[in-house]
Design an enzyme around this catalytic site. Structure first.
Site, PDB file in Angstrom:
ATOM      1  CB  SER A 133      44.214 138.776 -27.976  1.00  0.00           C
ATOM      2  OG  SER A 133      44.387 139.054 -29.359  1.00  0.00           O
ATOM      3  CE1 TYR A 146      48.901 135.818 -27.792  1.00  0.00           C
ATOM      4  CE2 TYR A 146      47.295 136.415 -29.468  1.00  0.00           C
ATOM      5  CZ  TYR A 146      48.091 136.768 -28.390  1.00  0.00           C
ATOM      6  OH  TYR A 146      48.067 138.062 -27.924  1.00  0.00           O
TER       7      TYR A 146
HETATM    8  N1  LIG Z   1      51.123 143.144 -29.509  1.00  0.00           N
HETATM    9  C1  LIG Z   1      49.919 142.795 -29.957  1.00  0.00           C
HETATM   10  O1  LIG Z   1      49.589 142.922 -31.175  1.00  0.00           O
HETATM   11  C2  LIG Z   1      48.890 142.261 -29.002  1.00  0.00           C
HETATM   12  C3  LIG Z   1      47.557 142.135 -29.432  1.00  0.00           C
HETATM   13  C4  LIG Z   1      46.592 141.632 -28.565  1.00  0.00           C
HETATM   14  C5  LIG Z   1      46.966 141.257 -27.285  1.00  0.00           C
HETATM   15  N2  LIG Z   1      48.257 141.381 -26.881  1.00  0.00           N
HETATM   16  C6  LIG Z   1      48.598 140.962 -25.520  1.00  0.00           C
HETATM   17  O2  LIG Z   1      49.077 142.078 -24.805  1.00  0.00           O
HETATM   18  C7  LIG Z   1      49.919 141.630 -23.747  1.00  0.00           C
HETATM   19  C8  LIG Z   1      51.189 142.452 -23.747  1.00  0.00           C
HETATM   20  O3  LIG Z   1      51.902 142.216 -24.959  1.00  0.00           O
HETATM   21  P1  LIG Z   1      52.809 143.315 -25.659  1.00  0.00           P
HETATM   22  O4  LIG Z   1      52.204 143.632 -26.990  1.00  0.00           O
HETATM   23  O5  LIG Z   1      53.067 144.435 -24.708  1.00  0.00           O
HETATM   24  O6  LIG Z   1      54.126 142.490 -25.980  1.00  0.00           O
HETATM   25  P2  LIG Z   1      55.524 142.406 -25.232  1.00  0.00           P
HETATM   26  O7  LIG Z   1      56.117 143.763 -25.068  1.00  0.00           O
HETATM   27  O8  LIG Z   1      56.315 141.377 -25.973  1.00  0.00           O
HETATM   28  O9  LIG Z   1      55.131 141.866 -23.788  1.00  0.00           O
HETATM   29  C9  LIG Z   1      54.958 140.527 -23.464  1.00  0.00           C
HETATM   30  C10 LIG Z   1      55.452 140.398 -22.047  1.00  0.00           C
HETATM   31  O10 LIG Z   1      55.144 139.129 -21.488  1.00  0.00           O
HETATM   32  C11 LIG Z   1      56.235 138.773 -20.682  1.00  0.00           C
HETATM   33  N3  LIG Z   1      56.270 137.354 -20.407  1.00  0.00           N
HETATM   34  C12 LIG Z   1      56.052 136.336 -21.272  1.00  0.00           C
HETATM   35  N4  LIG Z   1      56.181 135.177 -20.623  1.00  0.00           N
HETATM   36  C13 LIG Z   1      56.464 135.463 -19.335  1.00  0.00           C
HETATM   37  C14 LIG Z   1      56.720 134.679 -18.189  1.00  0.00           C
HETATM   38  N5  LIG Z   1      56.694 133.347 -18.218  1.00  0.00           N
HETATM   39  N6  LIG Z   1      57.004 135.315 -17.025  1.00  0.00           N
HETATM   40  C15 LIG Z   1      57.048 136.653 -16.968  1.00  0.00           C
HETATM   41  N7  LIG Z   1      56.815 137.451 -18.020  1.00  0.00           N
HETATM   42  C16 LIG Z   1      56.531 136.852 -19.199  1.00  0.00           C
HETATM   43  C17 LIG Z   1      57.441 139.212 -21.479  1.00  0.00           C
HETATM   44  O11 LIG Z   1      58.554 139.256 -20.630  1.00  0.00           O
HETATM   45  P3  LIG Z   1      60.043 139.481 -21.210  1.00  0.00           P
HETATM   46  O12 LIG Z   1      60.115 140.960 -21.481  1.00  0.00           O
HETATM   47  O13 LIG Z   1      60.910 139.040 -20.090  1.00  0.00           O
HETATM   48  O14 LIG Z   1      60.150 138.634 -22.442  1.00  0.00           O
HETATM   49  C18 LIG Z   1      56.962 140.578 -21.935  1.00  0.00           C
HETATM   50  O15 LIG Z   1      57.194 141.548 -20.959  1.00  0.00           O
HETATM   51  C19 LIG Z   1      50.124 140.131 -23.973  1.00  0.00           C
HETATM   52  O16 LIG Z   1      49.252 139.411 -23.135  1.00  0.00           O
HETATM   53  C20 LIG Z   1      49.694 139.945 -25.424  1.00  0.00           C
HETATM   54  O17 LIG Z   1      49.263 138.612 -25.679  1.00  0.00           O
HETATM   55  C21 LIG Z   1      49.226 141.892 -27.686  1.00  0.00           C
END
Ligand SMILES: NC(=O)c1ccc[n+]([C@@H]2O[C@H](COP(=O)([O-])OP(=O)(O)OC[C@H]3O[C@@H](n4cnc5c(N)ncnc54)[C@H](OP(=O)(O)O)[C@@H]3O)[C@@H](O)[C@H]2O)c1
Length: 240
Positions: A133, A146
Site C-alpha cells: 500500500s 496498518y
Molecule cells: N482498499 C484500499 O483502499 C486498499 C489500498 C491499498 C492497499 N490495499 C490492499 O489491497 C489488498 C486487497 O484489499 P481490497 O481493497 O480488495 O479489500 P477486501 O475486498 O476487503 O479484501 C481483503 C481480503 O483479505 C482477506 N483476508 C483478510 N484476512 C484474511 C485471513 N486471515 N485469511 C484469509 N483471507 C483474509 C479477506 O477475506 P474475507 O473476504 O474472508 O474477509 C478479503 O478477501 C489488501 O492487502 C489491502 O491491504 C487496499
C-alpha cells in the site's frame, strides 16, 4: 490468487480468466470462493480450483502451495492480496489487536513469501506479486499500525527481488492508493478514489511488463514523493 475473495483480487482474476488462464483461488470463505470460481469459469478460465484457508494458519500454507502446484501442474504467477484495514484507535488501546493486525498484514505474508520464493527460485521462472500500500511509504498518525505492516512487506519484497533477480524470477510490489472495496466501505469517498477494476488493470499491465514496483493509479507516485520528501518537523504536526 491468495486472498482471492478480495475485491481487487477478484477483479484481477476476471481479467486473467478472460485471457484463458488457469487459476487457484485461496481464501477463508468457501462459499464466496465457489461463487467466484463459477463466475471465472464462465468468463473463460481454463481451470479454476479453490482452497479454503485462513491465511493466518501459517502452518498450513506449505500444504496449500503444494496442492496448487499439483492441481495446476506448476505456477507462473502468485498474487498475494489478503489484508485487513486496522482500526488505528482500537490498536492504540490494545497490544493484542496491534499484534494481530501485524500478523495478518505482515507476518502471514512473509511466511507465504518464504514458501513462494523457494518454489519459484527452484523453478527459475515466474512472478511473485504482492499488494502492499502507499500507506507503507510513510507512517501517518491515522493509520500507522496498518502502514508499518505494509512497509515491512515492502522492504521484504525489495530484498527478495534482489535475491531472485539472478534466477529470472520477478517480484512485483503493488502499491494502491484509495480503492473503493469492502475494506474501505465505511470511509467517505473523494476524488482520489478508484474502483477495484482500475487497480486490476494496473496489476495485469505490471505483470505483463514485468515491472518491479507500481503505484496504482500512477498519480500516487507523485503524491507519495511529496509526502516522503516532507521534513519530519513539518510532517509531525500534520493531522493526516
Ligand atoms: N482498499 C484500499 O483502499 C486498499 C489500498 C491499498 C492497499 N490495499 C490492499 O489491497 C489488498 C486487497 O484489499 P481490497 O481493497 O480488495 O479489500 P477486501 O475486498 O476487503 O479484501 C481483503 C481480503 O483479505 C482477506 N483476508 C483478510 N484476512 C484474511 C485471513 N486471515 N485469511 C484469509 N483471507 C483474509 C479477506 O477475506 P474475507 O473476504 O474472508 O474477509 C478479503 O478477501 C489488501 O492487502 C489491502 O491491504 C487496499
Amino acid at each position: 490468487m491468495i486472498g482471492a475473495t478480495s475485491a481487487i483480487a477478484e477483479a484481477t482474476a476476471r481479467i486473467l480468466a478472460s485471457r484463458g488462464h488457469a487459476l487457484f483461488l485461496v481464501g477463508r470463505r468457501g462459499d464466496a470462493l465457489s461463487s467466484i470460481a463459477a463466475d471465472l469459469r464462465v468468463r473463460g478460465a481454463a481451470q479454476v480450483e479453490t482452497h479454503v484457508l485462513d491465511l493466518n494458519c501459517i502452518e498450513s500454507q506449505g500444504e496449500m502451495l503444494s496442492r496448487a502446484v499439483t492441481v495446476l501442474g506448476g505456477l507462473d504467477v502468485a498474487l498475494v492480496a489478503h489484508g485487513t484495514l486496522s482500526d488505528q484507535k482500537a490498536c492504540e488501546r490494545s497490544v493484542e489487536l496491534t499484534l494481530q493486525e501485524f500478523y495478518t498484514n505482515a507476518l502471514s505474508v512473509i511466511s507465504l513469501l518464504t514458501h513462494l520464493a523457494n518454489y519459484f527460485e527452484e523453478n527459475r521462472h515466474g512472478t511473485i506479486a504482492v499488494i502492499t500500500s502507499v500507506a507503507g511509504d510513510r507512517g501517518r498518525g491515522s493509520n500507522y499500525v496498518y502502514g508499518s505492516a505494509k512497509a515491512c512487506v515492502t522492504a521484504y519484497l525489495s530484498g527478495l527481488r534482489q535475491r531472485l533477480h539472478a534466477c529470472g524470477v520477478c517480484v512485483l510490489t503493488i502499491k494502491p492508493g484509495y480503492v473503493d472495496s469492502p475494506m474501505t466501505a465505511h470511509l467517505k469517498k473523494g476524488l482520489l478514489w478508484v474502483r477495484p477494476r482500475t487497480v486490476a488493470n494496473g496489476i495485469t499491465n505490471a505483470l505483463d511488463k514485468k515491472k518491479d514496483v507500481v503505484y496504482l493509479p500512477r498519480f500516487w507516485w507523485i503524491i507519495m514523493r511529496l509526502v516522503t520528501l516532507m521534513p519530519e518537523r513539518w510532517f509531525r504536526s500534520l493531522k493526516i
